[in-house]
Enzyme design. Structure first.
Site, short mmCIF file in Angstrom:
data_model
loop_
_atom_site.label_atom_id
_atom_site.label_comp_id
_atom_site.label_asym_id
_atom_site.label_seq_id
_atom_site.Cartn_x
_atom_site.Cartn_y
_atom_site.Cartn_z
N GLU A 117 14.96 22.13 -11.39
CA GLU A 117 15.71 22.95 -11.26
C GLU A 117 17.46 23.25 -10.36
O GLU A 117 17.08 23.09 -9.81
CB GLU A 117 14.95 23.19 -9.68
CG GLU A 117 13.45 23.30 -9.86
CD GLU A 117 12.23 23.52 -8.52
OE1 GLU A 117 12.74 23.65 -7.14
OE2 GLU A 117 11.01 24.38 -8.99
N ASP A 160 3.35 22.72 -8.00
CA ASP A 160 3.91 22.84 -7.32
C ASP A 160 3.08 23.01 -5.83
O ASP A 160 3.05 23.77 -5.18
CB ASP A 160 4.81 23.71 -6.95
CG ASP A 160 5.78 23.76 -6.37
OD1 ASP A 160 5.79 22.68 -6.10
OD2 ASP A 160 7.05 24.21 -6.32
N GLU A 197 4.36 25.38 2.32
CA GLU A 197 5.31 26.58 1.78
C GLU A 197 4.20 27.34 0.44
O GLU A 197 4.26 29.06 0.63
CB GLU A 197 5.89 25.74 0.51
CG GLU A 197 6.51 26.61 -0.59
CD GLU A 197 7.35 25.39 -1.49
OE1 GLU A 197 7.61 24.70 -1.73
OE2 GLU A 197 7.89 26.25 -2.61
C1 GCV Z 1 12.68 21.05 -2.59
C2 GCV Z 1 9.15 23.86 -5.47
C3 GCV Z 1 10.17 24.61 -3.37
C4 GCV Z 1 11.32 24.27 -3.70
C5 GCV Z 1 11.68 22.12 -3.21
C6 GCV Z 1 10.89 22.09 -4.87
C7 GCV Z 1 10.84 20.48 -4.76
O1 GCV Z 1 9.79 24.31 -6.55
O2 GCV Z 1 9.87 25.85 -4.19
O3 GCV Z 1 12.26 24.35 -2.90
O4 GCV Z 1 13.02 22.47 -4.11
O5 GCV Z 1 9.79 22.64 -5.26
O6 GCV Z 1 9.82 19.90 -4.87
O7 GCV Z 1 11.90 19.53 -5.13
#
Ligand code: GCV
Length: 668
Positions: free
Chosen positions: A276, A355, A383
């Site tokens: 990411e 996720d 989340e």
């Molecule tokens: C901290 C997901 C979340 C991101 C998070 C990522 C991760 O994609 O939406 O906010 O980033 O996981 O676990 O690194």
């Protein structure tokens, strides 16, 4: 209520145990009375007993047999040293342990017994020995230094404000709170290490970090930092972060010597690389093992560990290609190097391959990797599971994950066995949760979300506790000891995860959340798929084919799991659309067709959410008004959310399939 109510360490008056003789004299055996952890434990004991039963116990110290500052270099040694025993002798309670932390955990056991109004004499008559299940029991904060929290739903950070570290009364309360449920490690900054956070390992923050580390150490909690993999570039003035480049290695050597000297309590680092948008070794044509080992070799001389996340995937994949599969990425990227990771590296693996969806299969890396230290990562920040607005008690899910048989061996092959270190005799192992705390007065936004924080700690400490036992303890300790109230709130918490699942994503398909925020429904909303094809829904069917005819992901599991997941007939209903693309008319094990399941689950899920909310309403006047109103307000929002999901999912699939609900309900 204060602005930082201590939840279950905010000890309230209790009726039982006022006359318990053995609470009058408590004997501590096995640790130095001058040790800070022991002192904190005794303070806690005195504070708790005074508040709950009006007693000031006499504390007696027996000869300690073990050096209080025992340094543990393996998971087994950590477990040995943290085990405690509580017994009764000559009308006094004896707490025995081989380390100060063991004494601390023994103290919290006694306080829990009193807080839950269990009889002390009965509870310890036979002697009670408790050994933690998992050596590392950690919380990961996704707190940013500007005070915001990535995926935070309970206010701003209590660690940072305007790029400064905050240390105040709440810091200590937090340490008490999490130590009381057995947490022994905290990563205090977001894995996405950006801006000021990159400077955490510079003298700008050393003093504050050293203080924080000391406070935590006083409660048996190790301090960890998330590390910017490209620090050599971001703050070091180099033009590379190549793990095999001598200049890079030299920079890290000097940096780590400084960091460990300036923050003596520091235990290690957590790293998110190549994911990411975060930098990592892939940029230089190196492996994840190259990156992790380089850092691990350097921190080794300071006793440090490197926790390296396996959340490595290409978020720019083209979902129109039917062979594309993000779920495969963890295994594809990490399995080939099993055995190459050095012994102070731990791979931290999200529970599922995607996720933190409401339902995912267990990651095939757990039980795939056999020669590598591993840690499970779960998320108690909700989340994708309701943002701490919707009630979603996650402990039943975590129990399922821990009980999952990986078939990596004939015995001791569950995820619980692996993360306890039992399966492979791992040097380091454990479980981490992305945490759900913030500076809201009650720490977790929705008061009931406190059950996930409490429950995660309790479960990591003792994998054998049931979700029900944990819920009961949480309610008795922090809401009410009235049997009727306890039973009603348990009836809200225990089914809440399945109810959330019913009104959201069906049969394991996942996502369908609004992009970016991840709250609320958007059937085509998977953000890394601008074509809206993630779930593969068309006029005939739905689901991602991850069988051998599709992406092949199902084959990443050991047998018989691979064959079970590979077959639409054998695959459990709750995951069938994760693994298979099926016609709406496919008949599930439940006897329902896929489309009818979708309609029923959503209508029922909404109705059940309404029932939970009515149950809560029935508690008015029976518990603290502030707690009552806090949860009531959130239930109102949860019902709106559930209604929206129900309407959107049902109408989407009704329109696309053109198959009516066999029960004739109105679909908008
Ligand atoms: C901290 C997901 C979340 C991101 C998070 C990522 C991760 O994609 O939406 O906010 O980033 O996981 O676990 O690194």
């Amino acid at each position: 209520m204060s602005d930082h109510a201590g939840l279950w360490t905010d000890y309230k008056e209790k009726k039982k145990n006022r006359n318990s003789v053995c609470l009058g004299k408590i004997c501590i055996s096995g640790a130095e009375k001058t040790d800070t952890i022991v002192k904190n434990a005794v303070d806690e004991l005195k504070k708790g007993l005074m508040a709950m039963v009006g007693l000031e116990p006499e504390i007696v110290y027996e000869d300690h047999t073990v050096n209080s500052s025992t340094v543990c270099s393996s998971g087994r040694e950590i477990l040995d040293s943290e085990e405690y025993r509580i017994s009764i002798k000559d009308n006094s309670l004896i707490i025995e342990g081989k380390s100060p932390s063991a004494i601390l955990y023994g103290v919290f056991d006694i306080l829990r017994t009193v807080a839950c109004e269990k009889e002390v004499e009965k509870s310890y008559a036979e002697g009670k020995t408790v050994r933690p299940s998992d050596p590392l029991r950690m919380l990961n904060h996704w707190d940013n230094m500007d005070g915001s929290i990535e995926r935070g739903y309970s206010g701003d950070s209590f660690f940072y404000e305007n790029d400064e570290i905050i240390i105040n009364e709440r810091t200590r309360d937090y340490a008490r709170l999490i130590a009381s449920v057995g947490i022994n490690g905290v990563v205090i900054n977001n894995v996405n290490v950006k801006s000021a956070a990159s400077y955490m390992i510079t003298d700008r923050y050393f003093d504050k970090l050293a203080q924080l580390g000391e406070i935590f150490a006083g409660y048996g909690i190790g301090l960890y930092l998330s590390l910017n993999y490209a620090s050599t570039i971001e703050i070091g003035g180099l033009d590379s972060a190549d793990p095999l480049d001598e200049k890079v290695i030299e920079w890290w050597k000097i940096k780590m010597a400084e960091v460990f000297k300036m923050i003596p309590a520091l235990k290690g680092f957590l790293v998110k690389a190549d994911s990411e948008g975060r930098p990592g070794p892939f940029t230089y044509g190196r492996t994840q093992a190259d990156g992790a080992n380089m850092l691990a070799d350097i921190v080794k001389e300071y006793g440090g560990i490197i926790i390296w996340r396996c959340f490595v995937y290409n978020c720019r994949q083209d979902w129109r290609d039917k062979k594309t599969d993000r779920a495969r990425a963890g295994y594809d990227n990490f399995m080939p190097m099993d055995g190459d990771y050095h012994d102070n590296v731990i791979l931290q693996i999200k529970n599922g391959p995607m996720d933190f969806q409401i339902r995912e299969p267990v990651s095939p890396l757990l039980g795939g990797l056999r020669k590598t230290n591993q840690m499970l990562e779960v998320q108690i920040a909700q989340e994708y599971t309701g943002h701490q607005i919707d009630v979603c008690y996650l402990i039943p899910e975590f129990k399922e994950i821990l009980a999952f048989k990986t078939y990596c061996r004939e015995q001791d092959d569950t995820v619980a066995d692996i993360v306890s270190g039992k399966t492979f005799g791992s040097r380091y192992s454990g479980i981490a949760a992305v945490t759900n705390t913030g500076n809201d007065f009650n720490w977790t936004g929705n008061y009931l979300a406190g059950a996930n924080l409490f429950g995660f700690g309790r479960l990591a400490f003792d994998n054998d506790l049931s979700a029900e036992q944990i819920a009961e303890e949480f309610i008795r300790m922090s809401i009410s000891a009235d049997d009727g109230v306890v039973s009603e709130i348990k009836d809200i918490l225990l089914p809440s995860r399945e109810i959330y699942e019913r009104y959201t994503c069906p049969l394991g398909i996942g996502w369908m959340v609004k992009p970016a925020t991840h709250y609320g429904c958007s059937v085509d909303g998977y953000e890394y798929d601008r074509w809206g094809t993630y779930h593969r829904a068309d006029h005939f069917g739905l689901g991602v084919d991850r069988s051998d005819k599709g992406t092949g992901y199902a084959l990443q599991y050991n047998e018989p799991n691979a064959s079970i997941y590979n077959s639409p007939e054998k695959c459990p209903d709750e995951l069938v659309l994760f693994f298979h693309h099926l016609p709406y008319t496919h008949v599930l094990h439940s006897g329902k067709t896929v489309i009818q399941h979708i309609y029923d689950a959503h209508f029922e899920g909404y109705d059940e959410a309404v029932r939970l909310s009515e149950k809560w309403d029935s508690l008015k006047g029976k518990l603290d008004d502030e707690i009552f109103e806090n949860v009531k307000e959130r239930f109102a929002l949860q019902l709106e959310n559930a209604r929206e999901w129900c309407d959107q999912v049902n109408s989407y699939f009704f329109r696309i399939s053109a198959i009516p609900d066999e029960k004739g309900r109105q679909i908008y």
